[in-house]
Motif scaffolding. Structure first.
Motif, PDB file in Angstrom:
ATOM      1  N   LEU A  53       0.468  -0.927   0.068  1.00  0.00           N
ATOM      2  CA  LEU A  53       0.276  -0.190  -0.176  1.00  0.00           C
ATOM      3  C   LEU A  53       0.943   0.986   0.383  1.00  0.00           C
ATOM      4  N   ALA A  54       1.844   1.023   0.685  1.00  0.00           N
ATOM      5  CA  ALA A  54       2.972   2.254   0.656  1.00  0.00           C
ATOM      6  C   ALA A  54       3.241   2.723  -0.729  1.00  0.00           C
ATOM      7  N   ALA A  55       3.520   1.646  -1.982  1.00  0.00           N
ATOM      8  CA  ALA A  55       3.990   2.601  -3.240  1.00  0.00           C
ATOM      9  C   ALA A  55       2.455   2.630  -3.832  1.00  0.00           C
ATOM     10  N   THR A  56       1.298   2.503  -3.509  1.00  0.00           N
ATOM     11  CA  THR A  56       0.270   3.016  -3.859  1.00  0.00           C
ATOM     12  C   THR A  56       0.135   4.651  -3.614  1.00  0.00           C
ATOM     13  N   LEU A  57       0.255   4.824  -2.411  1.00  0.00           N
ATOM     14  CA  LEU A  57      -0.374   6.218  -1.541  1.00  0.00           C
ATOM     15  C   LEU A  57       1.009   6.751  -2.887  1.00  0.00           C
ATOM     16  N   GLN A  58       2.396   6.286  -2.367  1.00  0.00           N
ATOM     17  CA  GLN A  58       3.203   7.094  -3.040  1.00  0.00           C
ATOM     18  C   GLN A  58       2.896   7.453  -4.584  1.00  0.00           C
ATOM     19  N   ALA A  59       2.400   6.731  -4.913  1.00  0.00           N
ATOM     20  CA  ALA A  59       2.012   6.810  -6.488  1.00  0.00           C
ATOM     21  C   ALA A  59       0.857   7.847  -5.855  1.00  0.00           C
ATOM     22  N   GLY A  60       0.075   8.268  -5.908  1.00  0.00           N
ATOM     23  CA  GLY A  60      -0.994   9.353  -6.050  1.00  0.00           C
ATOM     24  C   GLY A  60      -0.249  10.594  -5.549  1.00  0.00           C
ATOM     25  N   ARG A  61       0.353  10.854  -4.485  1.00  0.00           N
ATOM     26  CA  ARG A  61       0.941  11.851  -3.791  1.00  0.00           C
ATOM     27  C   ARG A  61       2.015  11.873  -5.247  1.00  0.00           C
ATOM     28  N   LYS A  62       2.738  11.737  -5.639  1.00  0.00           N
ATOM     29  CA  LYS A  62       3.677  12.282  -6.155  1.00  0.00           C
ATOM     30  C   LYS A  62       3.958  12.227  -7.866  1.00  0.00           C
ATOM     31  N   GLU A  63       3.249  11.038  -8.230  1.00  0.00           N
ATOM     32  CA  GLU A  63       3.413  11.136  -9.111  1.00  0.00           C
ATOM     33  C   GLU A  63       2.212  11.714  -9.867  1.00  0.00           C
ATOM     34  N   GLY A  64       0.465  11.244  -9.057  1.00  0.00           N
ATOM     35  CA  GLY A  64      -0.948  11.830  -9.304  1.00  0.00           C
ATOM     36  C   GLY A  64      -0.779  13.542  -9.265  1.00  0.00           C
ATOM     37  N   GLY A  65       0.152  14.318  -7.946  1.00  0.00           N
ATOM     38  CA  GLY A  65      -0.092  15.169  -7.319  1.00  0.00           C
ATOM     39  C   GLY A  65      -1.043  15.317  -6.327  1.00  0.00           C
ATOM     40  N   ALA A  66      -1.705  14.289  -5.287  1.00  0.00           N
ATOM     41  CA  ALA A  66      -3.069  14.900  -4.943  1.00  0.00           C
ATOM     42  C   ALA A  66      -2.747  15.331  -3.670  1.00  0.00           C
ATOM     43  N   HIS A  67      -3.796  15.999  -3.483  1.00  0.00           N
ATOM     44  CA  HIS A  67      -4.050  16.471  -2.098  1.00  0.00           C
ATOM     45  C   HIS A  67      -3.646  16.362  -0.995  1.00  0.00           C
ATOM     46  N   ALA A  68      -4.409  14.873  -0.596  1.00  0.00           N
ATOM     47  CA  ALA A  68      -3.838  14.263  -0.077  1.00  0.00           C
ATOM     48  C   ALA A  68      -3.972  12.719  -0.370  1.00  0.00           C
ATOM     49  N   ALA A  69      -3.152  11.753   0.247  1.00  0.00           N
ATOM     50  CA  ALA A  69      -3.301  10.047   0.055  1.00  0.00           C
ATOM     51  C   ALA A  69      -2.979   9.468   1.360  1.00  0.00           C
ATOM     52  N   LEU A  70      -4.452   8.323   1.847  1.00  0.00           N
ATOM     53  CA  LEU A  70      -4.747   8.134   2.892  1.00  0.00           C
ATOM     54  C   LEU A  70      -5.339   6.777   2.797  1.00  0.00           C
ATOM     55  N   VAL A  71      -5.609   5.228   3.406  1.00  0.00           N
ATOM     56  CA  VAL A  71      -5.805   4.386   3.069  1.00  0.00           C
ATOM     57  C   VAL A  71      -7.214   4.836   3.983  1.00  0.00           C
ATOM     58  N   SER A  72      -8.463   4.170   3.303  1.00  0.00           N
ATOM     59  CA  SER A  72      -9.531   4.740   3.733  1.00  0.00           C
ATOM     60  C   SER A  72      -9.953   3.644   4.934  1.00  0.00           C
ATOM     61  N   GLY A  73     -10.248   3.871   6.538  1.00  0.00           N
ATOM     62  CA  GLY A  73     -10.616   3.080   7.602  1.00  0.00           C
ATOM     63  C   GLY A  73      -9.495   2.405   7.892  1.00  0.00           C
ATOM     64  N   SER A  74      -9.962   0.893   8.053  1.00  0.00           N
ATOM     65  CA  SER A  74      -9.493  -0.480   8.324  1.00  0.00           C
ATOM     66  C   SER A  74      -8.244  -0.601   6.926  1.00  0.00           C
ATOM     67  N   GLY A  75      -9.011  -0.339   5.131  1.00  0.00           N
ATOM     68  CA  GLY A  75      -7.812  -0.513   4.843  1.00  0.00           C
ATOM     69  C   GLY A  75      -8.617  -1.941   3.660  1.00  0.00           C
ATOM     70  N   PRO A  76      -7.818  -2.456   2.759  1.00  0.00           N
ATOM     71  CA  PRO A  76      -6.800  -1.711   2.053  1.00  0.00           C
ATOM     72  C   PRO A  76      -6.760  -0.781   0.772  1.00  0.00           C
ATOM     73  N   THR A  77      -8.144  -0.220   0.848  1.00  0.00           N
ATOM     74  CA  THR A  77      -8.124   0.595  -0.149  1.00  0.00           C
ATOM     75  C   THR A  77      -7.798   2.076   0.601  1.00  0.00           C
ATOM     76  N   CYS A  78      -7.279   2.786  -0.890  1.00  0.00           N
ATOM     77  CA  CYS A  78      -6.680   4.449  -0.675  1.00  0.00           C
ATOM     78  C   CYS A  78      -7.319   5.031  -1.131  1.00  0.00           C
ATOM     79  N   VAL A  79      -7.445   6.481  -1.039  1.00  0.00           N
ATOM     80  CA  VAL A  79      -8.418   6.776  -1.768  1.00  0.00           C
ATOM     81  C   VAL A  79      -7.062   8.664  -1.376  1.00  0.00           C
ATOM     82  N   PHE A  80      -7.523   9.023  -2.415  1.00  0.00           N
ATOM     83  CA  PHE A  80      -6.980  10.021  -2.793  1.00  0.00           C
ATOM     84  C   PHE A  80      -7.846  11.425  -3.386  1.00  0.00           C
TER      85      PHE A  80
END
Length: 313
Positions: free
Chosen positions: A251-278
């Motif tokens: 999940l760390a790579a998913t969050l990183q891709a959203g932040r760095k490559e996608g430029g998301a204002h925020a990236a976080l795991v939803s609730g207990s996961g493993p879905t990530c939201v941006f």
């Protein structure tokens, strides 16, 4: 005979099938306190309903039967281990009616994903069976039953954005400026057990390896009153994220891709996961984020929030 659709329960028995659509939820803020004596953690969370939906259709029948299609087909139990069946039984017991209905679940919200799919389906079932059986329950009446089914179920009856306290079941609507926020939702392969994620958080905290607890949701609530995605993004947080990433390191790579490559204002795991939201600025930015995270996810969806909770129609 053509079957008629019920619009809302008014205490009259519905003549035909009742269809209820219910959204997924994400947690904009999830602060996890110490373990309580009853085995739950004290929570302060801000729920947010987004436009990814499950649907329950209820018809009259000679017994209580559940069928389904979509996410989790072949994996999800269709007996009284399922929250849909338990919700119908709980309403029938409360209203003193026979629990007889043919229920069909069309599922888009994945299992064990941190999006409260099971809770959403329970909320939809309460609304659908109330209309089908003509029990005439108010939303407040249904919410009392919902509390017995799960911490997230009361929120999914109402939807929108709300503050949850206790173990999450005490729900108060959040008054904020009318605004639609744009989200990118990345479904992961496999799921995570919510109790296991909480246990992992307890372990990390005992070892001094967890981030400092978030505490109050005041900053998040203040950010919701603005129209600035950057301000909202800076206020988002989830105490369970470290535990989810510990159990599912990819999940760390998913969050990183959203932040760095996608430029998301925020990236976080939803609730207990493993879905990530941006959090995106708008739909166009959402597409950019989706492209960045798609190599790291089973599927990616664009969504908006807040949306209403379980509704007939």
């Amino acid at each position: 005979m053509t079957e008629a659709w019920a619009l809302e329960s008014d205490g009259q028995l519905a003549l035909g099938p009742v269809r209820v659509r219910v959204p997924a939820k994400i947690n904009l803020h999830l602060s996890v306190g110490p373990l309580r004596g009853d085995g739950y953690h004290e929570l302060q969370t801000v729920y947010h309903a987004i436009s990814i939906f499950d649907e329950i259709t209820a018809r009259h029948g000679d017994s209580l039967v559940l069928t389904m299609q979509g996410e989790g087909q072949g994996e999800l139990e269709l007996d009284d281990r399922n929250l849909v069946v338990r919700a119908a039984q709980a309403l029938a017991t409360s209203a003193k009616v026979e629990p007889k209905a043919r229920l069909h679940l069309r599922k888009q919200i994945p299992l064990a994903a941190g999006l409260a799919g099971g809770s959403a389906d329970a909320a939809a079932t309460l609304v659908a069976c109330d209309a089908l059986w003509g029990t005439g329950y108010s939303r407040a009446d249904l919410a009392k039953i919902a509390e017995t089914l799960g911490s997230d179920v009361p929120f999914l009856l109402h939807g929108g954005t709300a503050l949850g306290t206790g173990r999450g079941e005490a729900v108060s609507p959040v008054l904020a400026r009318a605004n639609k926020w744009h989200w990118v939702v990345a479904f992961a392969d496999g799921g995570l057990s919510t109790p296991e994620v909480y246990r992992e958080l307890d372990r990390l905290r005992a070892a001094g390896a967890a981030p400092k607890p978030l505490g109050s949701a005041d900053a998040l609530l203040a950010a919701l009153r603005q129209r600035d995605p950057a301000e909202l993004g800076a206020a988002l947080g989830n105490d369970l994220e470290a535990a989810a990433v510990s159990l599912k390191p990819e999940l760390a790579a998913t969050l990183q891709a959203g932040r760095k490559e996608g430029g998301a204002h925020a990236a976080l795991v939803s609730g207990s996961g493993p879905t990530c939201v941006f959090l995106a600025t708008d739909a166009t930015h959402g597409e950019q984020i989706a492209e960045a995270v798609s190599p790291h996810a089973r599927s990616v969806h664009l969504a908006q929030g807040p949306v209403p909770g379980a509704r007939v129609g």
